[in-house]
Write a protein that holds these residues in place. Structure first.
Motif, PDB file in Angstrom:
ATOM      1  N   ASP A 267       0.805  -1.221   0.000  1.00  0.00           N
ATOM      2  CA  ASP A 267       0.000   0.000   0.000  1.00  0.00           C
ATOM      3  C   ASP A 267       0.838   1.270   0.000  1.00  0.00           C
ATOM      4  OD1 ASP A 267      -2.492  -1.357   0.067  1.00  0.00           O
ATOM      5  OD2 ASP A 267      -2.221  -1.708   2.216  1.00  0.00           O
ATOM      6  N   ALA A 268       2.165   1.134   0.025  1.00  0.00           N
ATOM      7  CA  ALA A 268       3.061   2.293  -0.041  1.00  0.00           C
ATOM      8  C   ALA A 268       4.425   1.823  -0.520  1.00  0.00           C
ATOM      9  CB  ALA A 268       3.188   2.970   1.317  1.00  0.00           C
TER      10      ALA A 268
ATOM     11  N   VAL B 283       4.249   7.433  -1.895  1.00  0.00           N
ATOM     12  CA  VAL B 283       5.674   7.175  -2.118  1.00  0.00           C
ATOM     13  C   VAL B 283       6.451   8.041  -1.127  1.00  0.00           C
ATOM     14  CG1 VAL B 283       7.623   7.421  -3.709  1.00  0.00           C
ATOM     15  CG2 VAL B 283       5.420   6.568  -4.553  1.00  0.00           C
ATOM     16  N   VAL B 284       7.351   7.416  -0.376  1.00  0.00           N
ATOM     17  CA  VAL B 284       8.167   8.136   0.586  1.00  0.00           C
ATOM     18  C   VAL B 284       9.635   7.825   0.319  1.00  0.00           C
ATOM     19  CG1 VAL B 284       8.751   8.427   3.037  1.00  0.00           C
ATOM     20  CG2 VAL B 284       6.364   8.094   2.344  1.00  0.00           C
TER      21      VAL B 284
ATOM     22  N   PRO C 172       0.730   0.358   7.721  1.00  0.00           N
ATOM     23  CA  PRO C 172       1.537  -0.512   8.573  1.00  0.00           C
ATOM     24  C   PRO C 172       2.830  -0.922   7.861  1.00  0.00           C
ATOM     25  CG  PRO C 172      -0.745  -1.261   8.486  1.00  0.00           C
ATOM     26  CD  PRO C 172      -0.582  -0.245   7.405  1.00  0.00           C
ATOM     27  N   THR C 173       3.836  -1.262   8.642  1.00  0.00           N
ATOM     28  CA  THR C 173       5.119  -1.640   8.032  1.00  0.00           C
ATOM     29  C   THR C 173       4.977  -2.848   7.110  1.00  0.00           C
ATOM     30  OG1 THR C 173       5.663  -2.954  10.000  1.00  0.00           O
ATOM     31  CG2 THR C 173       6.535  -0.709   9.898  1.00  0.00           C
ATOM     32  N   ASP C 174       4.081  -3.789   7.462  1.00  0.00           N
ATOM     33  CA  ASP C 174       3.963  -4.991   6.636  1.00  0.00           C
ATOM     34  C   ASP C 174       3.180  -4.752   5.350  1.00  0.00           C
ATOM     35  OD1 ASP C 174       1.415  -4.782   7.645  1.00  0.00           O
ATOM     36  OD2 ASP C 174       1.358  -6.778   8.543  1.00  0.00           O
ATOM     37  N   ARG C 175       2.762  -3.506   5.121  1.00  0.00           N
ATOM     38  CA  ARG C 175       2.102  -3.164   3.861  1.00  0.00           C
ATOM     39  C   ARG C 175       2.960  -2.219   3.022  1.00  0.00           C
ATOM     40  NH1 ARG C 175      -0.782  -6.268   1.614  1.00  0.00           N
ATOM     41  NH2 ARG C 175      -1.817  -4.583   0.473  1.00  0.00           N
ATOM     42  N   CYS C 176       4.251  -2.172   3.354  1.00  0.00           N
ATOM     43  CA  CYS C 176       5.182  -1.311   2.617  1.00  0.00           C
ATOM     44  C   CYS C 176       6.105  -2.129   1.718  1.00  0.00           C
ATOM     45  CB  CYS C 176       6.059  -0.519   3.580  1.00  0.00           C
ATOM     46  SG  CYS C 176       5.189   0.687   4.587  1.00  0.00           S
ATOM     47  N   LEU C 177       6.408  -1.583   0.561  1.00  0.00           N
ATOM     48  CA  LEU C 177       7.479  -2.093  -0.289  1.00  0.00           C
ATOM     49  C   LEU C 177       8.672  -1.177  -0.084  1.00  0.00           C
ATOM     50  CD1 LEU C 177       8.453  -3.982  -2.662  1.00  0.00           C
ATOM     51  CD2 LEU C 177       7.829  -2.084  -4.175  1.00  0.00           C
TER      52      LEU C 177
END
Length: 214
Positions: A12-13, A115-116, A167-172
């Motif tokens: 998600d991000a 996007v970060v 959440p961290t587990d939804r980040c690439l």
């Protein structure tokens, strides 16, 4: 977008490194000066990126000038002070370029999810982004020299996820250094050890394709 489709998204991000992925430095001048001074290629970079010289810069504790002087001090045993100063200046003020393919991918992704940028960077990173025309590339920038913590410390990844709002587990997480992707994976992030724009596009393709259909 159908809410059910969100569950099919692989993330998600996107949290992305800057140097070595988006930005690359021109080291030709430094190599030429090293050859002229009788130094092995890469000597200046090895000194500049040594933890005792580099980490204080990346944590915002020293200035560019102080960083350059630390490089001079590391070089003077082997070259004259004048040569060391030239090398330090060329290295710390090297010109850079961006990878247009990666920039294009991130712009496409940003139209679909946050996007970060997550960068072990200097306090002048915002100025660099402006000069490179990248101020609008990401929704936010987590700069180690401003937040006071650097990769691979877990806190910088947590800050990035918080700013992305997921959440961290939804980040690439994308980075060119394995120790950084390993730390991200330990927090449950999907990771890409960056090697090429084509490889990154392959990872992003299913996400982009599914997003276009929603």
């Amino acid at each position: 977008m159908n809410p059910a489709d969100a569950h099919d998204r692989p993330f998600d991000a996107v949290l992305c490194d800057m140097d070595g992925v988006i930005r690359f430095y021109d080291t030709d001048v430094v190599f030429e000066l090293e050859e002229r001074a009788g130094l092995p290629a890469g000597t200046t970079a090895a000194i500049g990126f040594a933890p005792e010289n580099d980490l204080p810069l990346l944590l915002g504790q020293i200035t560019r000038e102080q960083w350059a002087q630390s490089i001079v001090q590391g070089l003077v045993p082997d070259v004259s002070r004048a040569e060391a100063q030239m090398l330090a200046t060329a290295f710390t003020e090297a010109e850079s370029r961006t990878d247009d393919a990666v920039v294009g991918l991130l712009r496409r992704v940003r139209s679909r999810c946050p996007v970060v940028l997550v960068s072990n960077a200097t306090v002048w990173l915002d100025e660099d982004l402006e000069l490179l025309g990248l101020r609008d590339l990401a929704d936010d920038v987590v700069n180690s020299s401003l937040v006071g913590v650097a990769k691979p410390d877990r806190r910088i990844y947590e800050i990035a996820a918080e700013r992305a709002g997921v959440p961290t587990d939804r980040c690439l997480f994308v980075d060119d250094r394995e120790e950084n992707t390993t730390a991200a994976a330990e927090l449950g992030m999907t990771t890409v050890l960056y090697r090429s724009a084509a490889g990154l596009e392959e990872v992003l393709a299913p996400f982009l394709k599914s997003s276009l259909l929603t």
